[in-house]
Write an enzyme that holds these catalytic residues in place. Sequence first.
Site, PDB file in Angstrom:
ATOM      1  CE  LYS A  55      -4.348  -1.233   0.334  1.00  0.00           C
ATOM      2  NZ  LYS A  55      -5.399  -1.003  -0.595  1.00  0.00           N
ATOM      3  CB  SER A 304      -0.387  -8.133  -1.562  1.00  0.00           C
ATOM      4  OG  SER A 304      -1.272  -8.608  -0.450  1.00  0.00           O
TER       5      SER A 304
END
Length: 406
Positions: A55, A304
Amino acid sequence: MASLPVTIADVEAAASTIAGGVVRTPSAVSQTLSEVLGATVVVKFESLQFTAAFKERGALNRMAALTPEERAGGVVAVSAGNHAQAVAHHARRLGVQATIVMPVTTPFVKVARTRHLGAVVEQFGQTVGEAMARGRELEGEGLTMIHPYDDPLVIAGQGTIALELLADHPELDALIVPVGGGGLAAGMAVAAAALRPDMEMYGVQVVRYDSMARALAGDAEPVAGGPTMADGIAVSCAGGLTVEILRALACDVLTVDEDAIEDAVNLVLEIEKVVVEGAGAAGIAALLAYPGRFAGRTVGVVLSGGNIDPRVLAASITRGLVRSGRLSTLRASIDDQPGVLAKLLTVIGDAGGNLLELQHQRLAAGVPIRSVDVDLCVETMDVAHRDRVLHALASAGYAVGLLPTS
């Protein structure tokens, strides 16, 4: 094809913008995962970012575009985890005040970490959707919203992962990425379509939050959701921009169940010695759930994020050991006489089982007065070995059952 809200030029510009501000994470072929999963698996370790998730890329790219007035006014973000930490971290680096609205249900460790990174945390609502209403109020008061996925600059920032992965591994013929709101998948799809139009792109969602899969099929209603280990992609409504991009680029979205997510987390931990969160393991879960689709192919998988609650990780490891037959709870009924328990344990040991825990059930209902039920937590190599231990006990005359273990 109509022009898209994000182009390869935007992704390349984002790569220049965030260079030096985020980690250019490594990627590598995992020989053992490849053997287990039946495909050549290239792993991209985004869990090695400072805040342990991808992110940061989109958050930094968006905040780098703030005007002087917007910087002075501060930013607001709504998140229960990774986006919150990414915005807090880079806001502090850029000298911008960040306010993060988090649901009241957010785990304490994530709230504390976000505050530690310098943000003002306000908790509001039971869900991210409810928290977003408060975030919009703050936006109306003058703060600049840093959206977690439905923003062109955020999408472009996430797409830089594909630039790195394809530069390091041009041999890839498929990409698999987790999908929540769709920012990561959309950004990577834009880059992949421009650089490798022959390559297939897959998103992965958990079945309880299949909002993107439904949206691409024409159903934009919020999904009901529910408890999931993959909380990082537990998004009830897909993004408008992200749906547009993924539909235009014909990205296929697969769904996986909770068992596949748990098995994937455990597999990465055991083989790669890397901790990933449920959402971060979604790509590996897809390889487990759809072996025929990827057999023999060279597949890039994005790990991720690695921000998993330690209690969730501990429970996942234990449940995985149970499912694989390496940890079992057996109940044996034996005579309550000296030496009988020792003989029982000898049979288990001779069969190669390792006793981890033992508990007598003398007072349980239904146990005869001169008997005792013994619950034994036993470690074995696999299901076949566990069954051999059970067979050895039965052959020795013991009445033994396998108890469910949660």
